[in-house]
Enzyme design. Structure first.
Site, PDB file in Angstrom:
ATOM      1  N   ASP A 554       0.861  -1.178   0.000  1.00 50.81           N
ATOM      2  CA  ASP A 554       0.000   0.000   0.000  1.00 50.81           C
ATOM      3  C   ASP A 554       0.906   1.240   0.000  1.00 50.81           C
ATOM      4  OD1 ASP A 554      -2.260   1.570   0.172  1.00 50.81           O
ATOM      5  OD2 ASP A 554      -2.805   0.966   2.203  1.00 50.81           O
ATOM      6  N   GLU A 557       2.609   5.118  -3.926  1.00 52.80           N
ATOM      7  CA  GLU A 557       2.591   6.113  -5.026  1.00 52.80           C
ATOM      8  C   GLU A 557       3.916   6.875  -5.183  1.00 52.80           C
ATOM      9  OE1 GLU A 557      -1.223   4.874  -3.761  1.00 52.80           O
ATOM     10  OE2 GLU A 557       0.261   5.979  -2.580  1.00 52.80           O
ATOM     11  N   ASP A 631      -9.247   3.765  -1.728  1.00 47.90           N
ATOM     12  CA  ASP A 631     -10.084   4.076  -0.567  1.00 47.90           C
ATOM     13  C   ASP A 631     -11.453   4.614  -0.973  1.00 47.90           C
ATOM     14  OD1 ASP A 631      -7.903   3.287   0.846  1.00 47.90           O
ATOM     15  OD2 ASP A 631      -7.263   5.283   1.439  1.00 47.90           O
TER      16      ASP A 631
END
Length: 982
Positions: A554, A557, A631
Site C-alpha cells: 500500500d 505512489e 479508498d
C-alpha cells in the site's frame, strides 16, 4: 488509507503526537480537492493548454517543427531524422532527434529526444546532481517484447515534403510522415486512423539558460503613465514552482513534451485508468456533460475520492483506445512523469456525395507530460482484441495468479490480534461462508516497524498461520515502502548503511512522514535495493511468516503525508540521479516488483508464484500481481462506479483488479452490503475491506436474510472458480480482458459502445449486470446480439431476437441478474467447500447452453496446480469442449492439439488423473430431442465406452423455468479425450 470520522482515544493521542511533530495529520472526512493540483495550478499543464487555446483560435498558426529532409534515413524498418524547432523570429532552431520504428507486430513507435540534453550540453541550476538527459529508462521497466523491427517495411513514396512507409500485416498499414510542419498520418487500408500534430500542438520545451531580468524601476509615485510594453512568455513557473508550502526547485527549467493525437472518425475513446467516470471517456473542455479539467495521470494518495471526475487516482496506464465499427486503434504514451490528457470531439465535414459518407465525428486528444521523452506507440487493428494482444506483447500480459487469489479475501483495518483472526476464521466456517485469505493491515507490526509483530496482540503468528493452513487458507500482511526512522530497528539501519534509500535534491537521504512518523523510502529502482529487500522476506528473517503468508503493498505512489500533493518532492533523486519527476508514475510498480521478486523464493529450493496486491501501478504492473481501486466509500455511487473502473483496468491490460466490497470508508447498510457482495463476486479480485472506524461487517454479522444471500454470492464465486481461472489463463496468453465490456465482445454493435454497467466473464458467455441502485428489484440488460440468452438460475429464456434491445429481468435482493448466452460451454465445481484449496480435487460440472440455431457450442477449461511455475513445463490441462448439434456429439480434446499421453506427468498431473467430469447440464434442451433420451454413450480416447444416465426436465411455464437435461455420472477424465454420443 487515511483517517476519517471519530477516532478512538488511542488514535486521537497518536495523531496529536504526530501532528505536534510534523503538522501534517488532520482527520479527513472527504478528499480535499485543494490538496491536489488543477491544471491552472500546474505550470506545464497551463502552458500546454494555453498553447492549444492560442493555436485553435487562430487561422494563421504554423507549427514550428519541421523535419530536415536531408537528415532522414530509412533502414531495416526504422526511419531516423532531425526535427528542427524554430524558437524565435531570428530563425534560431533546436535539434530534436526523431526515430520512427515499424515493428513486426504491426505496431509503430515514434520517439523525439533533445540533442543538447543527449550530449549533456546543458547547465543545471542550484548545483543539482540530477541527470541532464531526458529520462529514457521507462522502457527498461515497462516493455518486455514486441520491439523487433519489421524489415519488410518499405518506403512507398518520398519527395521533399513527405515520406510514406508501408508496414504491418500484408503491408496494409501506412505512415505518411510530413516534413513541414512535422506530422504523421497513420492509415489502414488507405484510410486515416490516427494523426500526430494534425492540430499543430506539438511542444517540446527545450533547455534554455535562465536569464535574470533587470528589476523594473519603481514608478509608484510618478504621475505620468507609460505605454505598457509587450509581455513575453510567462516564466513564472519555469524555474521553480510552489504548491501549498512546498517549492519545486526545477534545476533543468521547463522541459515538458506535448502532442495532439487525433483519432480520425472515432467517436468513442477508452482507457487511461485510473479515474472515476464512464468507460467511454468524456470531453474535457467544458460544456454540458463534459469535464472542465483534463484527465490527470499522477499517482497519488487520493483518499475518499470523488466520483465522475478526471482527477488523478492511485495508478495510471497511459494506454488509450478508440473504436468504431470495423476499426480499433490505440496509442500508448510511454512517459512516467506527471501527464494530463485533454479530449475534445468535432465533426469532420465531408462531401455527402463522396462515397455516400456524410460528416463523422473525430476525437482530438492533447497529451502533455512534465518531462522525459516524447515516446508513443501506435496500434492499428480491426477489433479491440487486436489492440490488447499487441499491447500485451509489448508490456506483458497478466501474471498467472495463484488459484487461491481468485477466491474471496476478508480484510479490515485492522484485525486486532491473532485470536481475532482465528475467531473470524472459525465463524466464516460456522456460517458456511467460503473464503481463502484473511488480511492484516498496519496494526500488526511493533510500532509500525515492518517485518516485526506486535508481541502483545500477535503473540503467536505461527499458531495463527497453522490454523489457517489447516483450512486451506492464506494470510496477507501489509508491507509499505516507508521504513520507520528510529533507533534499534535493523531494517532502517541497513537501509541507511547500504545507501539504498531515496535521496533529496541535495543527495542526502530523504526524510518524510507516513504511518510510522519519520520515515525513509526504499529506492526500488536500485538493483541492490531489490536484492536487499528480498532478504527481508525470507522465512528465517521475517519470523512468524509461513508458506501461506503473502504481501500487500500500500501507500506506494508513494504517499508522503507532509509532501506536495501527499507525495514525494519532484526534485528528489533516485538511482542514477534521475529526478523523481521523471519516473513518479513508475515508483509504485518498482516497489511492487521488488516484493514480487522477494516472494518467489523465501527458502532454498522454493519457486512459487507470488501474490502481491498493489495500490499504485503503471503499464507493466499486470505482470506482477493484483490491484484495487483504493479508498472508496460505502455509498451506492461508489458501487456503481466500481464497474466501469474495473472494466477500464481490464481493457488497459491489467485485469486482476477489484474494489473494496462494502466501501472502505463509512458503514454500508445491509442492502448495500448485500448488493456489493453480489457485484464483488464478479470482480476479478474479490475482497471485502473496511476502515478502522467502520463497524465490524464480516459477512456473517448481517443477520437473515442477508447472511443467506451473501453466502449464496460467495458460493457462486467458488462454483465458478474453474471458469475464472480459465479466463485468467486466456488473459495471460494473449492479453484478453477477464471481464469484457460490450464494445469488446460485440465490436459491430454500436449501441453497446458506451455501455459500462454490464459485462461478460471470459469466454463463458456469462453476462452479468449487478444491481447498483437502492431499492431496485428489476434490472434492464442490454442484449448485444441475436443469440438466445438464458437466466443462470432458472434457465428461463430471457432474450431471443433482435440485437440491441433491452430486456427487463426480476432482481429482488436475493437475486443477481446473470444470464447465459447460447452457444457456450463453461466449467464449474458444484460441491460447496470452505476454500479453493479444499475443492482442487473435486470433479467438474460442465454447463452447455444450446444456441438459438441448435448447431454449435464450445468452451474451455484450463487448470494447473495453481501455485508453482510447473505449468511452464507443460504440467497443465487445457481442454476444448465442443457441442455439434448436427453430429449430435459433445467432445473434449486438448485445446493446443498436444499428445497428452506423451507428456511426462509430474505429481500434480498424476493426481488429476482421478478428477473427472461428473455431470453435464444442458440448458435449452429441446423436449422432442431430449425427453426420449434415457442415456447417452460415452467413449474415451482409448475406445472404451460406457453409458451415462440422462434426466430431462421440461419447461415450467408457471415458474418461468426453462427446459434442461442433466447427463449424470459422465465419469470421463477431465484431462483426457472423450466423446459423448447423444
Amino acid at each position: 488509507m487515511h483517517f476519517s470520522g471519530p477516532l478512538s482515544g488511542r488514535w486521537t493521542a497518536y495523531l496529536g503526537l504526530i501532528s505536534t511533530l510534523s503538522g501534517v495529520f488532520t482527520p479527513a472526512v472527504a478528499v480535499k480537492e485543494h490538496d491536489f493540483k488543477k491544471c491552472n495550478q500546474s505550470g506545464f499543464c497551463s502552458r500546454n493548454r494555453a498553447l492549444a487555446d492560442h493555436v485553435l483560435s487562430t487561422n494563421s498558426w504554423s507549427s514550428p517543427y519541421t523535419i530536415v529532409p536531408e537528415s532522414g534515413s530509412f533502414k531495416d524498418g526504422q526511419y531516423q531524422a532531425v526535427v528542427l524547432k524554430t524558437i524565435n523570429d531570428n530563425g534560431d532552431t533546436v535539434r530534436l532527434p526523431l526515430t520512427v520504428s515499424f515493428l513486426e507486430s504491426g505496431t509503430a513507435r515514434v520517439t523525439i529526444d533533445e540533442e543538447k540534453r543527449q550530449k549533456g550540453e546543458i547547465e543545471l541550476r542550484h548545483n543539482s546532481q540530477a541527470r541532464k538527459e531526458r529520462y529514457n529508462e521507462a522502457e527498461k521497466w515497462v516493455v518486455v517484447g514486441g520491439l523487433t523491427l519489421d524489415k519488410e517495411a518499405k518506403v512507398d513514396f518520398e519527395d521533399n515534403s513527405q515520406l510514406t512507409v508501408k508496414y504491418g500485416p500484408t503491408s496494409s498499414f501506412e505512415a505518411v510522415i510530413k516534413f513541414a510542419p512535422f506530422g504523421i498520418d497513420f492509415k489502414r487500408d488507405g484510410v486515416s486512423q490516427i494523426k500526430f500534430n494534425d492540430q499543430g500542438l506539438l511542444n517540446v520545451e527545450h533547455w534554455r539558460p535562465k536569464i535574470e531580468k533587470p528589476v523594473a524601476e519603481n514608478t509608484e509615485n510618478k504621475e505620468e503613465k507609460k505605454e505598457e510594453e509587450p509581455k513575453g512568455e510567462d516564466e513564472s513557473t519555469w524555474w521553480d514552482e510552489s504548491f501549498g508550502s512546498n517549492t519545486d526547485s526545477k534545476p533543468r527549467g521547463p522541459e515538458s513534451v506535448g502532442l495532439d493525437i487525433t483519432f480520425a472518425g472515432f467517436e468513442h475513446v477508452f482507457g487511461i485508468p485510473s479515474h472515476t467516470g464512464p468507460l467511454s471517456l468524456k470531453t474535457t473542455r467544458g460544456g454540458d456533460g463534459s469535464y472542465s479539467e483534463p484527465y490527470r495521470l499522477y499517482n497519488a494518495d487520493v483518499f475518499e475520492y470523488i466520483l465522475d471526475s478526471p482527477m488523478t487516482l492511485y495508478g495510471s496506464i497511459p494506454f488509450m483506445q478508440a473504436h468504431r465499427k470495423g476499426s480499433s486503434v490505440g496509442v500508448f504514451w510511454l512517459n512516467a512523469a506527471e501527464t494530463w490528457v485533454d479530449i475534445t470531439k468535432g465533426k469532420d465535414s465531408k462531401n455527402p456525395l463522396s462515397l455516400g459518407i456524410g460528416s463523422k465525428t473525430s476525437t482530438h486528444t492533447h497529451w502533455f507530460s512534465e518531462s522525459g521523452l516524447l515516446d508513443v506507440f501506435v496500434f492499428l487493428g480491426s477489433t479491440p482484441k487486436d489492440l490488447t494482444a499487441r499491447y500485451g506483447e509489448l508490456t506483458g500480459t497478466t501474471t498467472m495468479p495463484q488459484e487461491f487469489a481468485l477466491g474471496y479475501h476478508q480484510c479490515r483495518w485492522n484485525y486486532v490480534s491473532d485470536e481475532d483472526v482465528k475467531d473470524v476464521d472459525r465463524k466464516m466456517d460456522k456460517f458456511k461462508m467460503p473464503y481463502d485469505v484473511i488480511w492484516l493491515d498496519i496494526e500488526y507490526p511493533d510500532e509500525k516497524k515492518y517485518f516485526t509483530w506486535d508481541e502483545h496482540s500477535f503473540k503467536d503468528p505461527i499458531g495463527m498461520g497453522k490454523q489457517l493452513e489447516s483450512h486451506g487458507r492464506q494470510l496477507v500482511t501489509i508491507i509499505d515502502p516507508h521504513i520507520k526512522n528510529t533507533d534499534n530497528y535493523p531494517v532502517v539501519a541497513e537501509l541507511k548503511s547500504k545507501d539504498l534509500a531515496v535521496k533529496d535534491k541535495d543527495g542526502n537521504i530523504f526524510e518524510g512522514w507516513c504511518w510510522p512518523g519519520s520515515s525513509h523510502w526504499i529506492d526500488a529502482f536500485k538493483p541492490a535495493a531489490v536484492e536487499w529487500w528480498a532478504t527481508l522476506f525470507k522465512y528465517a528473517s521475517f519470523k512468524g511468516t509461513m508458506e501461506n503468508t503473502w504481501i500487500w503493498n500500500d501507500m506506494n505512489e508513494p504517499s508522503v503525508f507532509n509532501g506536495p500533493e501527499t507525495t514525494m518532492p519532484k526534485d528528489n533523486l533516485h538511482d542514477g540521479n534521475w529526478e523523481h519527476r521523471d519516473l513518479h508514475n513508475l515508483n509504485g510498480m518498482t516497489f511492487h516488483n521488488a516484493t514480487h521478486h522477494a516472494l518467489k523464493s523465501r527458502k532454498p529450493g522454493e519457486l512459487r508464484r507470488p501474490f502481491v496486491l498493489t495500490r499504485s501501478f503503471f503499464a507493466g504492473s499486470q505482470r506482477i500481481g493484483a490491484m484495487w481501486t483504493g479508498d472508496n466509500t460505502a455509498e451506492w455511487g461508489h458501487l456503481k462506479e466500481s464497474i466501469p473502473m474495473i472494466l477500464s483496468q481490464n481493457i488497459a491490460g491489467f485485469p486482476f483488479s477489484g474494489a473494496d466490497v462494502g466501501g472502505f470508508f463509512g458503514n454500508p447498510d445491509k442492502q448495500l452490503l448485500t448488493r456489493w457482495y453480489q457485484a464483488g463476486a464478479f470482480y476479478p479480485f474479490f475482497r471485502g475491506h473496511a476502515h478502522i472506524d467502520a463497524r465490524r461487517r464480516e459477512p456473517y454479522l448481517m443477520g437473515e436474510p442477508y447472511n443467506t444471500i451473501i453466502a449464496a454470492a460467495l458460493r457462486l464465486r467458488y462454483s465458478l472458480l474453474p471458469s475464472w481461472y480459465t479466463a485468467f489463463h486466456q488473459s495471460h496468453v494473449d492479453g484478453t480482458p477477464v471481464v469484457k465490456p460490450m464494445y469488446f465482445t460485440h465490436p459491430e454493435e454500436e449501441a453497446g459502445f458506451p455501455i459500462d454497467n454490464q459485462f461478460f466473464v471470459g469466454n463463458t458467455g456469462l453476462l452479468v449486470k449487478p444491481v447498483t441502485e437502492e431499492n431496485k428489484n428489476s434490472q434492464d440488460i442490454f442484449i448485444p446480439d441475436n443469440e438466445v440468452y438464458y437466466d443462470y438460475f432458472t434457465y428461463n429464456v430471457v432474450a431471443s431476437g433482435k440485437a440491441g434491445k433491452t430486456v427487463t429481468v426480476d432482481a429482488p435482493l436475493e437475486k443477481l441478474p446473470l444470464l447465459m448466452r447460447g452457444g457456450h460451454i463453461f466449467p464449474r465445481r458444484d460441491i460447496p467447500r470452505r476454500s479453493s484449496q479444499l475443492q482442487k480435487w473435486d470433479d467438474y460440472t460442465l454447463v452447455l447452453t444450446i444456441p438459438k440455431d441448435g448447431k454449435h457450442a464450445e468452451g474451455e477449461l484450463y487448470v494447473d496446480d495453481g501455485d508453482s511455475y510447473e505449468f511452464e513445463q507443460g504440467q497443465y490441462i487445457n481442454r476444448q469442449f465442443v457441442y455439434d448439434g448436427s453430429a449430435k456429439t459433445i467432445t473434449s480434446a486438448d485445446k493446443e492439439g498436444r499428445d497428452t499421453k506423451a507428456i511426462k506427468e509430474g505429481e500434480w498431473l498424476k493426481k488429476m488423473a482421478g478428477v473427472k467430469v461428473d455431470k453435464i447440464v444442458v440448458v435449452g434442451a429441446e423436449e422432442k430431442e431430449w425427453k426420449k433420451r434415457g442415456e447417452v454413450k460415452v467413449v474415451d480416447g482409448e475406445g472404451k465406452s460406457w453409458s451415462a444416465r440422462v434426466e430431462f426436465t421440461p419447461a415450467d411455464k408457471a415458474s418461468g423455468r426453462g427446459a434442461f437435461a442433466v447427463i449424470k455420472k459422465v465419469d470421463a477424465k477431465i484431462g483426457r479425450d472423450w466423446r459423448i454420443e447423444l
